[in-house]
Design an enzyme around this catalytic site. Structure first.
Site, PDB file in Angstrom:
ATOM      1  CD  GLU A   1      -3.048  -1.011   0.158  1.00 46.54           C
ATOM      2  OE1 GLU A   1      -3.049  -0.034  -0.599  1.00 46.54           O
ATOM      3  OE2 GLU A   1      -3.890  -1.930   0.080  1.00 46.54           O
TER       4      GLU A   1
ATOM      5  NE  ARG B   1      -3.645   2.827  -0.847  1.00 48.08           N
ATOM      6  CZ  ARG B   1      -4.917   2.756  -0.481  1.00 48.08           C
ATOM      7  NH1 ARG B   1      -5.555   3.829  -0.100  1.00 48.08           N
ATOM      8  NH2 ARG B   1      -5.558   1.602  -0.463  1.00 48.08           N
TER       9      ARG B   1
ATOM     10  CG  ASP C   1      -6.208  -7.245  -7.411  1.00 45.03           C
ATOM     11  OD1 ASP C   1      -5.175  -7.588  -6.796  1.00 45.03           O
ATOM     12  OD2 ASP C   1      -6.958  -6.342  -7.001  1.00 45.03           O
TER      13      ASP C   1
ATOM     14  CD  GLU D   1     -10.692  -1.400  -8.565  1.00 48.46           C
ATOM     15  OE1 GLU D   1     -11.842  -1.015  -8.248  1.00 48.46           O
ATOM     16  OE2 GLU D   1      -9.723  -1.342  -7.793  1.00 48.46           O
TER      17      GLU D   1
END
Ligand code: DMJ
Length: 672
Positions: A303, A307, A436, A572
């Site tokens: 993360e 980010r 994913d 998405e």
């Protein structure tokens, strides 16, 4: 005989008569043409002249000499100007094709040079003019180190243009204004370390060239609506959560995850792209003065990489401001302890201040998507700093996973053990949570590196075949193609909203030369993702849907379980809509995105500032606000909306940039 002077004794006349004697006549009395004879003869004649005649002759000679001198000077000037004019003319002749060549819109592809000659036949007749530092935009990003002033001016001009535009829009809605996007030039600052030549040798265009290439593209009403939405979200963050991780818009407070101003950093490049000058400058000040990584705080490696590191790197690239690179280096170094594991598969958590790393308390496993979706960022950090340790660490993970057993036709399990380096929890395959972005980053790393790393491409194409073979099904009654899950041989018709990254990734692959049927699949899947919004009462997708495999009277394609009916403002679907519109130009994708934006405004917008996640997408009268605005709403969702509504394909050109999984654009390296 030559007669010009008055004969002696004759009345005084104003002319000179020169009489040549017979002995001087050619051919008479023998020819003597020696120099001495001629000199003597002339002297004799001169002596015979009167003083007046001699004076007149001397005067005449002097006069003629003077005239000669004057006319020589003036002829020289005339000649010079004639010469100059012809040079100017030549230059002007060259100027026409030069200007045309500077305009990319009329630039031929290199292999079509002949076509250019046909358009400008004069070019074929002469040596092509040497172009003064004007270069064509490459298909891949060029990286440069221009003057800082130019960059800032460029950025400010753009931002001012947007501000004026928004004002104009307020006053007179029908009047279209123009924004000229001039960003999107990657500029390692001269004061920073140059990228290692061992890793990459980037080309260096100038920002002025980039500006010259760019035609002004009108910003439209929908983009303005995105700017308005961003400002509204930002207002909430600024008023109630400034410098904290996430806004809680209803309670007018904030929540902390890492305590690193997550929303602010995630939103930096969005503000740049939207042209929000004031907001950007204010946020920059916070980064300069208040962003400190030397803290006793545990952060999640994945993360914070996607980010924070990703956000800082892309903002550095867009703005050219070395502050962001310095901060990126700082956090990049602080995340490195995560890779000190027996298997080199990184731990999930790192303490930034202490330099220690560890797995979650309950397991020594890491998530597959997390360890394989930090590569774009660390590889770019190596390229910029010349320090290969970042790239080595993440490349090793990919090489390890490449040869690991436990895959199912390219599909990977969701967990990997940091001690053994083996996949765990075998037999469960999904394109949703925990797996994913493994698939996304296979393709994107391959593109980032100039399409040379064949193992990545191999893994990606095999995985897509695996998806087709094991995970694709069609729903009833509308026969929507969806991507389900496989658990120990059993197919589940469950699809996370997270899977909606896939149509965009497939389209990006097809755009980069992969099989055309990837594009076909992208088209059918994006329709499904849109239906995940359209078939729901609020017009917003839930977190997870289950598709009906059998037609039942009164049933739609989509079923939603009570535990799955929340919406976190995820990006998405709009992300994929953006890719689909860029690559097909089909306006329906823009229209679908527009519907989604309107529904976000209808059901998630908090009047006092900010947007909120909701608990129930099926209840329009009470969607049950959750009181949290995720950082990716500003970092991704609104950014992709703005790009989707734009008709400017150079606004983050997809042949020059690759988006990380948090929508932070990073440069595609120039192929060697
Ligand atoms: C983001 O942090 C990233 O897009 C990540 O890949 C998945 N989850 C969120 C958005 O949904």
């Amino acid at each position: 005989m030559y007669s010009g002077a008055a004969a002696a004794g004759s009345p005084r006349r104003d002319f000179i008569s020169v009489t040549l004697g017979p002995e001087e006549a050619v051919g008479v009395g023998g020819y003597n043409n020696s120099k001495a004879w001629r000199r003597r003869s002339c002297w004799r004649k001169w002596k015979q002249l009167s003083r007046l005649q001699r004076s007149v002759i001397l005067f005449l000679f002097a006069f003629l000499a003077l005239c000669g001198a004057i006319s020589y000077t003036s002829m020289g000037e005339t000649w010079k100007s004639i010469t100059n004019k012809s040079l100017d003319d030549q230059r002007k002749e060259q100027e026409i094709p030069r200007l045309k060549l500077a305009n990319p819109a009329v630039l031929p592809a290199p292999q079509k040079a002949d076509a250019n000659h046909r358009d400008y036949p004069e070019l074929s007749l002469q040596k092509p003019p040497k172009l003064p530092h004007v270069r064509r935009g490459p298909s891949n990003l060029q990286i440069k180190a221009p003057q800082r002033d130019t960059r800032l001016k460029t950025r400010h001009d753009t931002m001012r243009a947007v501000e004026e535009l928004v004002e104009v829009h307020k006053v007179e809605k029908t009047e279209k204004s123009i924004i000229s996007w001039r960003g999107a030039v990657i500029e390692p600052d001269q004061s920073t370390e140059p990228p290692s030549s061992k890793i990459m040798e980037p080309e260096k265009p100038s920002s002025v060239e980039a500006e010259d290439r760019k035609e002004a593209v009108p910003i439209n009403e929908r983009q303005l609506a995105v700017i308005e939405a961003f400002r509204h979200a930002w207002k909430g963050y600024k008023d109630f959560a400034w410098g904290h991780d996430e806004l809680k818009p209803l309670s007018k407070s904030y929540s902390e995850w890492f305590g690193l101003g997550l929303t602010l950093i995630d939103a930096l490049d969005t503000m740049w792209i939207l042209g929000l000058k004031e907001e950007f400058e204010e946020a920059r000040k916070w980064v300069a003065n208040d962003l400190v990584f030397d803290k006793n705080v545990d952060v999640n490696l994945f993360e914070s990489t996607i980010r924070i590191l990703g956000g800082l790197l892309s903002t550095y690239h867009l703005s050219g401001d070395s502050l962001f690179l310095e901060k990126a280096k700082d956090i990049g170094n602080r995340l490195m302890p995560a890779f000190k594991t027996p298997s080199k598969i990184p731990y999930s958590d790192v303490n930034l201040g202490r330099g220690t790393a560890h797995p979650p308390r309950w397991t020594s496993d890491s998530t597959v998507a997390e360890v394989t979706s930090i590569q774009l960022e660390f590889r770019e950090l190596s390229r910029l700093t010349g320090d290969e340790k970042f790239r080595k660490a993440v490349d090793e993970v990919m090489k390890h996973v490449h040869i690991l057993s436990g895959k199912n036709d390219g599909l990977v399990p969701m967990f990997i053990n940091t001690n053994s380096g083996q996949f765990t929890h075998l037999g469960v395959y999904t394109l949703g949570a925990r797996a994913d972005s493994y698939y996304e980053y296979l393709l994107k790393q391959w593109i980032q590196g100039g399409k040379k790393e064949n193992e990545l491409l191999e893994d990606y194409t095999r995985a897509i075949e695996g998806v087709k073979k094991h995970l694709l099904q069609r729903s009833e009654p509308k026969k929507l193609t969806f991507v389900g899950e496989l658990a120990h041989g059993h197919f589940s018709a469950k699809m996370d909203h997270l899977v909606c990254f896939l149509p965009g990734t497939l389209a990006l692959g097809a755009h980069n030369g992969l099989a055309a049927d990837h594009m076909k699949l992208a088209e059918t899947l994006i329709e499904t993702c849109y239906q995940m919004y359209a078939q729901v009462e609020t017009g917003l997708s839930p977190e997870i849907v289950h598709f009906n495999l059998h037609a039942q009277k009164g049933h739609k394609d989509i079923e939603i379980k009570p535990a799955d009916r929340h919406n976190l403002l995820r990006p998405e679907t709009v992300e994929s809509l953006f890719y689909m519109y860029r690559f097909t130009g089909d306006k329906k994708y823009q229209d679908w995105g527009w519907e989604i934006l309107q529904n976000f405004n209808r059901y998630t917008r908090v009047p006092t500032g900010g947007y909120t996640s909701i608990n129930n997408v099926q209840n329009p009268s009470n969607p049950e606000p959750r009181d949290k605005m995720e950082s990716f709403f500003l970092g991704e969702t609104l950014k992709y909306m703005f790009l989707l509504f734009s008709d400017d394909t150079d606004l983050i050109n997809l042949d020059k940039y690759i988006f990380n999984t948090e929508a932070h654009p990073l440069p595609i390296w120039v192929p060697a």
